[in-house]
Design an enzyme around this catalytic site. Structure first.
Site, short mmCIF file in Angstrom:
data_model
loop_
_atom_site.label_atom_id
_atom_site.label_comp_id
_atom_site.label_asym_id
_atom_site.label_seq_id
_atom_site.Cartn_x
_atom_site.Cartn_y
_atom_site.Cartn_z
CG ASP A 56 89.77 6.68 49.50
OD1 ASP A 56 90.30 7.78 49.28
OD2 ASP A 56 88.56 6.56 49.73
N GLY A 83 83.14 12.48 52.81
CA GLY A 83 82.77 12.72 54.21
C GLY A 83 83.85 13.43 54.99
N GLY A 141 84.51 13.87 60.12
CA GLY A 141 85.22 14.60 59.07
C GLY A 141 86.71 14.71 59.31
CG ASP A 199 83.15 3.76 48.56
OD1 ASP A 199 82.85 2.55 48.51
OD2 ASP A 199 83.62 4.30 49.57
P1 AMP Z 1 86.40 4.78 53.48
O1 AMP Z 1 86.13 3.45 54.08
O2 AMP Z 1 87.53 5.54 54.17
O3 AMP Z 1 86.59 4.73 52.00
O4 AMP Z 1 85.13 5.68 53.77
C1 AMP Z 1 83.84 5.35 53.34
C2 AMP Z 1 82.96 6.55 53.46
O5 AMP Z 1 82.93 7.02 54.81
C3 AMP Z 1 83.37 7.74 52.62
O6 AMP Z 1 82.20 8.37 52.21
C4 AMP Z 1 84.13 8.59 53.60
O7 AMP Z 1 84.16 9.94 53.23
C5 AMP Z 1 83.35 8.37 54.88
N1 AMP Z 1 84.17 8.56 56.07
C6 AMP Z 1 85.16 7.77 56.53
N2 AMP Z 1 85.67 8.26 57.67
C7 AMP Z 1 84.99 9.39 57.97
C8 AMP Z 1 85.03 10.35 59.01
N3 AMP Z 1 85.90 10.25 60.02
N4 AMP Z 1 84.17 11.38 58.96
C9 AMP Z 1 83.29 11.48 57.96
N5 AMP Z 1 83.19 10.62 56.95
C10 AMP Z 1 84.02 9.58 56.94
MG MG Z 2 87.00 5.93 50.64
#
Ligand code: AMP
Ligand code: MG
Length: 503
Positions: A275, A104, A137, A265
């Protein structure tokens, strides 16, 4: 729609993507996505050690095109591959099937050829992708600095991890709980393939894609398995991922690292730490510590991590079942965790204690120590470091253990444990044992408050502490007399730092 200049490849020849990387899997896996530019990019952190290891030009940090390319301000035309792309994956979050997620806010530049093999490059925070859902993003400066420093700290500790080449910043605004500024981390890893990539294609019944993914991972990263065919190959892959994950969990636990969001993920099939969000290295020891303020149930508490990794491996195993068919060998591959993790953990703890050989009472010795540390919330890193020094100095001094004893409120508990420990340690060369312990028990970790201080200064436009911390964390077992204060206990205010998923 923004029109970006195509990178003149003559200016960034090192950024030519190899066609053997993840993008070679094709359109089902890699969705072409352009970065969204940020205004007035500047360097925040530059990892010269990694630059050099990757064989990138010595003047990289002076190149305006490099600054722009690594901020997402140039449309990188990786001519031999497919240009920047985002990948789709799914996953289980906090124990629930979350469906499609995907990159994302990570844009892949492709894989480049380096002296340490093919390495994939990602820009984290370079703008929305088809998988951004409601997200923007973007990544904010504070979380980007945390990821940059933490991944390099892990590398310094000898723990498998994705790496970080640099952070760039911009005055461009990002809205979180409050308005902050944007940043982009350039991440580097042999592969960013997650358990969730497998789960995605399995859940959608895309079995050809699932097989192609597994074959790509084997060919690129587990070449020893290539000779195997059919289900045997995929069982072996599951077994190897299980072993690597078990080894990684033992390393996390031994150093006191809490990941904070162990969703499937966020699990690397290469067994890399991946991550960095609400992570934390323990200060005072607390087995139940929850570092993620959004984790209300404590699913990802420190002591639960090894069990959660095992649960996550079952999700991967489930996703691979269409390739394996027969449950028994898949279960056997997964269940190897039950031996591999405790064995790895026992060995890590013996190393921390400077013990040679394996004795029946070792596990109890460790458990009783952790209970004593827990009871008094003794600082985990300071304890191990002082123990290492004490063992070395006990060759000469009878007072060597005093500074260690001072860490406990229940001194009688420590004294009783210490007597047992010294008996087990025996009287071989204490100096040699202590020296080995000093190479096992780090003096410097990325404590929350150190990251926070570096972030505060960076927000004020001063990036010196980011750079200095990077140097120290790359060599966490060494003495750094000018930075002695960074090896000390967390200050009182550190406990009020709140880290959540919002980054
Ligand atoms: P995370 O908890 O950071 O592993 O994120 C979980 C999901 O949310 C993943 O698919 C990330 O790419 C998406 N994601 C987290 N933050 C953002 C953001 N600010 N914009 C777009 N996608 C995000
Ligand atoms: Mg992640």
């Amino acid at each position: 729609m923004l029109h970006l200049p195509v990178t003149p490849s003559a200016n960034l020849p090192w950024l030519t993507a190899s066609d053997l990387g993840f993008a070679s899997l094709g359109a089902e896996f890699a969705t072409p996505t352009a970065p969204t530019p940020l205004p007035s990019a500047h360097w925040v952190g530059c990892n010269d050690a990694l630059r050099s290891a990757l064989g990138l030009p010595a003047d990289l940090w002076q190149q305006p095109d490099a600054l722009d390319a690594l901020t997402g301000n140039l449309l990188v035309d990786a001519s031999s591959a497919m240009g920047t792309f985002a990948s789709v994956y799914s996953g289980h979050q906090f124990g629930q099937w979350a469906g499609q997620l995907g990159d994302g806010r990570a844009l892949n530049l492709g894989a480049i050829d380096t002296p340490v093999g093919l390495q994939e490059l990602q820009l984290k925070g370079a703008g929305p992708t088809p998988f951004s859902r409601r997200g923007d993003g973007r990544a904010v400066l504070r979380s980007s600095i945390r990821e940059f420093l933490a991944s390099e700290a892990m590398h310094g500790l000898g723990i498998p991890t994705t790496r970080a080449l640099c952070v760039t910043g911009s005055p461009g605004h990002v809205r979180r709980e409050e308005v902050e500024t944007a940043a982009v981390v350039t991440r580097v890893a042999p592969s960013f393939v997650r358990f969730g990539h497998f789960e995605h294609f399995a859940a959608n019944g895309q079995l050809d894609a699932l097989r192609a993914l597994a074959d790509h991972v084997v060919a690129a990263h587990f070449p020893a398995l290539q000779a195997l065919n059919g289900a045997t190959r995929y069982v072996a892959l599951l077994g190897d991922v299980t072993q690597r994950t078990a080894a990684l969990m033992a390393q996390w636990q031994a150093v006191g690292f809490c990941h904070g969001v162990m969703n499937t993920d966020n699990m690397s099939v290469l067994g890399l730490t991946l991550d960095y969000g609400p992570f934390q290295y323990l200060d005072g020891f607390d087995a139940n510590h929850i570092c993620n303020h959004s984790d209300h149930q404590g699913r990802y508490a420190y002591a639960r991590q090894p069990q959660i990794a095992y649960w996550n491996l079952f999700c991967l195993g489930q996703a691979m079942m269409p390739l394996i068919d027969d449950q028994a060998p898949a279960l056997a591959a997964l269940e190897s965790y039950k031996e591999a993790f405790p064995a790895a953990m026992d060995q890590r703890m013996r190393d921390k204690l400077g013990l040679s050989g394996a004795h029946a009472g070792d596990r109890l010795l460790v458990e009783d120590l952790l209970q004593a540390l827990q009871q008094d919330r003794v600082d985990y890193t300071v304890f191990w470091r002082r123990l290492s020094v004490a063992v070395r100095e006990s060759a000469q001094s009878t007072h060597a253990f005093e500074p260690l004893r001072d860490l406990f409120m229940h001194r009688e508990v420590f004294d009783a444990w210490c007597a047992r420990y010294l008996e087990r340690l025996g009287v071989p060369n204490r100096q040699i044992a202590g020296d080995a312990m000093l190479r096992t028990n780090p003096k410097y970790i990325l404590r929350n408050h150190l990251g926070e201080l570096a972030i505060r200064q960076a927000k004020a436009g001063n990036f010196a502490m980011v750079q200095d911390l990077l140097q120290v964390l790359h060599n966490p077992f060494d003495e750094h007399p000018s930075y002695e204060a960074w090896s000390g206990l967390a200050p009182e205010w550190a406990s009020s730092i709140e880290i959540s998923c919002s980054s």
